[in-house]
Design a protein around this motif. Structure first.
Motif, short mmCIF file in Angstrom:
data_model
loop_
_atom_site.label_atom_id
_atom_site.label_comp_id
_atom_site.label_asym_id
_atom_site.label_seq_id
_atom_site.Cartn_x
_atom_site.Cartn_y
_atom_site.Cartn_z
N HIS A 103 0.83 -1.21 0.00
CA HIS A 103 0.00 0.00 0.00
C HIS A 103 0.86 1.25 0.00
CE1 HIS A 103 -3.14 2.89 1.05
NE2 HIS A 103 -2.38 3.28 2.06
N ASP A 104 1.85 1.30 0.88
CA ASP A 104 2.70 2.49 0.99
C ASP A 104 3.64 2.61 -0.20
OD1 ASP A 104 1.87 3.44 3.70
OD2 ASP A 104 2.60 1.47 4.27
N VAL A 105 4.10 1.50 -0.74
CA VAL A 105 4.97 1.55 -1.92
C VAL A 105 4.20 2.11 -3.12
CG1 VAL A 105 6.30 0.16 -3.56
CG2 VAL A 105 6.46 -0.30 -1.11
N LEU A 106 2.98 1.63 -3.31
CA LEU A 106 2.17 2.14 -4.43
C LEU A 106 1.87 3.63 -4.25
CD1 LEU A 106 -0.34 -0.82 -4.94
CD2 LEU A 106 1.58 -0.18 -6.41
N ALA A 107 1.65 4.06 -3.02
CA ALA A 107 1.40 5.48 -2.77
C ALA A 107 2.63 6.32 -3.13
CB ALA A 107 1.02 5.69 -1.30
N LEU A 108 3.83 5.82 -2.80
CA LEU A 108 5.05 6.54 -3.15
C LEU A 108 5.25 6.61 -4.66
CD1 LEU A 108 7.64 5.32 -0.46
CD2 LEU A 108 6.74 7.63 -0.76
N VAL A 109 4.98 5.48 -5.35
CA VAL A 109 5.12 5.46 -6.80
C VAL A 109 4.15 6.45 -7.44
CG1 VAL A 109 4.79 4.03 -8.86
CG2 VAL A 109 5.99 3.09 -6.89
N ALA A 110 2.91 6.47 -6.98
CA ALA A 110 1.92 7.40 -7.52
C ALA A 110 2.35 8.84 -7.28
CB ALA A 110 0.55 7.13 -6.91
#
Length: 386
Positions: free
Chosen positions: A361-368
């Motif tokens: 969840h947090d990795v995808l938020a950083l990528v976005a």
């Protein structure tokens, strides 16, 4: 003939000279609208955040239950936990593996494990053990909840035990409450602060470095030379931020080495994963700083905008105050900030040994965030060219 002497200011004070300088500075301040807005907004933002968003006594902490006994005693204990307002029973699991996964992903703060035949053993006077697990990576977030929890055994079953099994004043509790502070058993504050410092240091330095990059070129007059070259805006941006990625990697290495050697903070998880995700976080902040540099007309304005972004990142990310203690609207704002997600990543890897799937969840938020920030930076730079 000699040139006439220039008029000298009369000794002593002069209200007319003071008024002239005052009017000149007021006009200059009025023209610099961004600086004036920062002077008004920064103290206002501090007041609102400290007054409404900061809470050092978080309640309604997400809690999971592994209930292997469905007796009235088990239900009474869960109800008593909920009545303290510190625990929000959100999930019911069926195995310890599910509990571990929830802790690694940061989905829960507490877990209760009620053993088989818990109610029968109480009635037989066997004093069974009931396990409560706390995510102690942030001691300040769970301290008051743990204190409230430890008061329950004395009174929780006062109405459920009757007859010979009834609880009497001064009598020992009919069960044993075992508390497991996971990931930070001793409650060491540095285990929470030191990993978070890596995120705050990288945020401040990366914002400032890149926030000053384009404005420095403009002030020195070298931007025109740069723009005359056959280089695309995205190539200029990547070329400017790439050296700072290396600088951020050096800072990251120094912080990790110091935290391990001097403060004894462990790195339980994958060091490779930590380095990769920290690099992603560095790029996110560099993109924000580059965007600020395309908006600002001077290095001073670039610094002001950097601090305007850094301040809520410090206060709303969970670095200084428990994230779950903030109101919902403040948590929504915090979820937008890259520092919020990076703190969960770095603490999850270093203290919990979390993997990529646990932190998805947090990795995808950083990528976005990186994609949006870089897109805005390139678009802003194109406008600057026009």
């Amino acid at each position: 003939m000699s040139a006439p002497a220039e008029p000298r200011a009369k000794p002593g004070g002069s209200f007319s000279r003071f008024r002239a300088v005052f009017i000149k500075e007021a006009i200059q301040l009025r023209r610099d609208r961004l600086t004036f807005a920062m002077m008004v907004m920064i103290p206002l933002m501090q007041l609102l955040l400290f007054g409404y968003a900061i809470n050092t006594d978080p309640k309604s902490l997400p809690t999971a239950v592994l209930q292997l006994d469905d007796s009235a005693f088990a239900r009474s204990f869960i109800g008593a936990m909920h009545a303290t307002d510190y625990f929000a029973i959100e999930k019911t699991v069926h195995s310890e593996k599910e509990l571990d996964d929830l802790f690694l992903s940061g989905a829960i703060q507490f877990a209760v494990q009620i053993p088989v035949d818990f109610g029968k053993k109480i009635m037989r006077g066997e004093k069974p053990a009931l396990l409560v697990i706390a995510d102690a990576t942030d001691p300040s977030a769970s301290g008051n909840a743990i204190a409230a929890l430890q008061q329950l055994p004395q009174t929780v079953f006062a109405r459920d035990l009757e007859g010979a099994a009834a609880m009497r004043e001064g009598q020992a509790p009919p069960f044993e409450l075992r508390l497991h502070r996971r990931y930070n058993p001793a409650g060491e504050t540095r285990f929470n602060i030191v990993p978070g410092l890596m995120g705050t240091i990288l945020t401040l330095t990366m914002l400032l470095f890149t926030g000053l990059s384009v404005t420095r070129e403009v002030e020195r007059g070298t931007m025109e030379t740069l723009l005359s070259l056959p280089i695309r805006p995205v190539e200029i941006m990547l070329g400017k931020i790439s050296p700072y990625v290396v600088v951020g990697a050096v800072q990251m290495t120094i912080i990790l080495t110091t935290s391990f050697l001097l403060f004894g903070v462990p790195i339980v998880g994958s060091l490779t994963l930590l380095l990769a995700l920290t690099t992603l976080f560095i790029i996110a902040n560099l993109a924000v700083g580059y965007t600020f540099s395309t908006i600002a007309t001077s290095q001073l304005q670039a610094m002001q905008m950097s601090f305007f972004f850094f301040l809520p990142s410090m206060l709303l990310s969970g670095f200084m105050f428990p994230f779950r203690g903030m109101p919902v609207w403040a948590q929504y704002i915090g979820e937008i900030l890259p520092l919020t997600h990076f703190l969960r990543v770095v603490r999850g890897i270093m203290l919990k040994g979390a993997g990529l799937w646990d932190l998805s969840h947090d990795v995808l938020a950083l990528v976005a965030f990186v994609l949006v920030a870089m897109g805005v930076a390139v678009a802003r730079f194109r406008q600057t060219l026009d």
